[in-house]
Scaffold this active site. Structure first.
Site, PDB file in Angstrom:
ATOM      1  N   ARG A   1       1.949  -4.906   6.194  1.00 35.47           N
ATOM      2  CA  ARG A   1       1.257  -3.849   5.436  1.00 35.47           C
ATOM      3  C   ARG A   1       2.106  -2.597   5.460  1.00 35.47           C
ATOM      4  O   ARG A   1       2.539  -2.154   6.529  1.00 35.47           O
ATOM      5  CB  ARG A   1      -0.135  -3.541   5.999  1.00 35.47           C
ATOM      6  CG  ARG A   1      -0.842  -2.473   5.124  1.00 35.47           C
ATOM      7  CD  ARG A   1      -2.283  -2.233   5.445  1.00 35.47           C
ATOM      8  NE  ARG A   1      -2.898  -1.407   4.400  1.00 35.47           N
ATOM      9  CZ  ARG A   1      -4.148  -1.481   4.009  1.00 35.47           C
ATOM     10  NH1 ARG A   1      -4.950  -2.361   4.572  1.00 35.47           N
ATOM     11  NH2 ARG A   1      -4.624  -0.697   3.065  1.00 35.47           N
TER      12      ARG A   1
ATOM     13  N   ASN B   1     -10.960  -2.579  -5.336  1.00 39.57           N
ATOM     14  CA  ASN B   1     -10.200  -1.701  -6.241  1.00 39.57           C
ATOM     15  C   ASN B   1     -10.882  -1.530  -7.600  1.00 39.57           C
ATOM     16  O   ASN B   1     -10.570  -0.584  -8.341  1.00 39.57           O
ATOM     17  CB  ASN B   1      -8.769  -2.212  -6.436  1.00 39.57           C
ATOM     18  CG  ASN B   1      -7.873  -2.026  -5.218  1.00 39.57           C
ATOM     19  OD1 ASN B   1      -6.938  -2.803  -4.991  1.00 39.57           O
ATOM     20  ND2 ASN B   1      -8.129  -1.001  -4.417  1.00 39.57           N
ATOM     21  N   TRP B   2     -11.856  -2.401  -7.919  1.00 35.74           N
ATOM     22  CA  TRP B   2     -12.625  -2.207  -9.175  1.00 35.74           C
ATOM     23  C   TRP B   2     -13.385  -0.890  -9.134  1.00 35.74           C
ATOM     24  O   TRP B   2     -13.772  -0.364 -10.170  1.00 35.74           O
ATOM     25  CB  TRP B   2     -13.603  -3.359  -9.398  1.00 35.74           C
ATOM     26  CG  TRP B   2     -12.966  -4.663  -9.774  1.00 35.74           C
ATOM     27  CD1 TRP B   2     -12.986  -5.822  -9.050  1.00 35.74           C
ATOM     28  CD2 TRP B   2     -12.229  -4.972 -10.974  1.00 35.74           C
ATOM     29  NE1 TRP B   2     -12.303  -6.817  -9.714  1.00 35.74           N
ATOM     30  CE2 TRP B   2     -11.828  -6.324 -10.901  1.00 35.74           C
ATOM     31  CE3 TRP B   2     -11.866  -4.228 -12.106  1.00 35.74           C
ATOM     32  CZ2 TRP B   2     -11.083  -6.949 -11.906  1.00 35.74           C
ATOM     33  CZ3 TRP B   2     -11.128  -4.838 -13.112  1.00 35.74           C
ATOM     34  CH2 TRP B   2     -10.739  -6.192 -13.005  1.00 35.74           C
TER      35      TRP B   2
ATOM     36  N   ASP C   1       0.828  -1.214   0.000  1.00 36.38           N
ATOM     37  CA  ASP C   1       0.000   0.000   0.000  1.00 36.38           C
ATOM     38  C   ASP C   1       0.863   1.266   0.000  1.00 36.38           C
ATOM     39  O   ASP C   1       1.975   1.258   0.515  1.00 36.38           O
ATOM     40  CB  ASP C   1      -0.928  -0.032   1.227  1.00 36.38           C
ATOM     41  CG  ASP C   1      -2.095   0.920   1.087  1.00 36.38           C
ATOM     42  OD1 ASP C   1      -2.355   1.406  -0.033  1.00 36.38           O
ATOM     43  OD2 ASP C   1      -2.769   1.178   2.113  1.00 36.38           O
TER      44      ASP C   1
END
Ligand code: IPE
Ligand code: IPE
Ligand code: MG
Length: 246
Positions: free
Chosen positions: A189, A69-70, A21
């Site tokens: 992350r 994320n689409w 990220d």
């Protein structure tokens, strides 16, 4: 002393999963477009993949594109898909040179045909490699995965292939996209966010979580070493007492 020398070989995590990220923020800090961040993120991917294989980590799973994320602007989704195709073409050599097998998890039927094609090419070409399995989570969402598994199991129950009494952890595992992978030992992350964002909810039940403020395009092998060193300092009790472990 080199950070790497602090890593113990016998307690390496068997499965490292990474939520990559911070590409957008990295680009913004440089006054560039988000796409520039995504492009530079691929360099981190290469370094992390190579370093993991060299260290002897058996499984690395990268969250590359989520079901959520689409919902990003069409142009960004398009850029990411293009980047995926070009990276797959380019990195096949990295995978072969390091004896890495490629796999993919997620609702892959949602991916554009070209991505599908390139992905299958690389998966087939690297199928016999055995040093490490690199799994890309693409169009992946843990809730979608669990929903998919529940539908499959229910169908089998309806058709008398499985009985309700026999449903257990292992049957559920076998119906997840990650069926060939062990549980996640270490979840990393980047970018300072401390959330899971619908990634491997079932598989991280007992993972050690590691959050770093480093933005993904800045993540280098030393950052991976740091995460592993921190992981190796943790006592994984799995519900037991500390005394029971020693
Ligand atoms: C991660 O970086 C890449 C993907 C989610 C595809 P982001 O694009 O989420 O970057 P930030 O979080 O906006 O900085
Ligand atoms: C998670 O990052 C998905 C990937 C890294 C592919 P996001 O940037 O999409 O996560 P949220 O929406 O900020 O939680
Ligand atoms: Mg983000």
């Amino acid at each position: 002393m080199d950070l790497k020398e602090h890593i113990l070989e016998h307690t390496l995590p068997k499965h490292v999963a990474i939520i990559m990220d911070g590409n957008g923020r990295w680009a913004k800090q440089k006054g560039m477009l988000r796409a520039f961040g995504h492009e530079n993120g691929t360099k981190s991917v290469r370094e992390v993949v190579e370093t993991s294989a060299k260290l002897g980590i058996a499984n690395v799973t990268l969250y590359a594109f989520s079901t959520e994320n689409w919902n990003r602007p069409k142009i960004e989704v398009k850029t990411l898909m293009k980047l995926l195709i070009s990276s797959l073409k380019k990195e096949i050599k990295t995978l072969q040179d390091n004896d890495i097998k490629l796999a993919a998890i997620g609702n892959l039927s949602m991916l554009p045909e070209k991505v599908h094609h390139e992905l299958n090419e690389v998966i087939n070409a690297t199928a016999d490699n055995s040093r490490m399995t690199l799994t890309l989570a693409l169009s992946y969402g843990s809730r979608e995965e669990l929903t998919h598994a529940i539908k499959e199991i229910s169908t089998k129950v309806k058709n008398n292939i499985i009985s309700v009494e026999n449903i257990d952890d292992s049957i559920i595992n076998k119906h997840l996209y990650t069926q060939n992978l062990p549980d996640v030992d270490l979840l990393i992350r980047t970018s300072g966010e401390q959330r899971i964002s619908n990634f491997l909810l079932w598989q991280i039940a007992y993972a050690e979580l590691y959050f770093t403020n480093v933005l993904w395009p800045d993540f280098r092998k030393e950052d991976l070493y740091k995460a592993i060193i921190e992981y190796q300092k943790r006592e994984r009790r799995f519900g037991k007492t500390s005394e029971q472990l020693s």
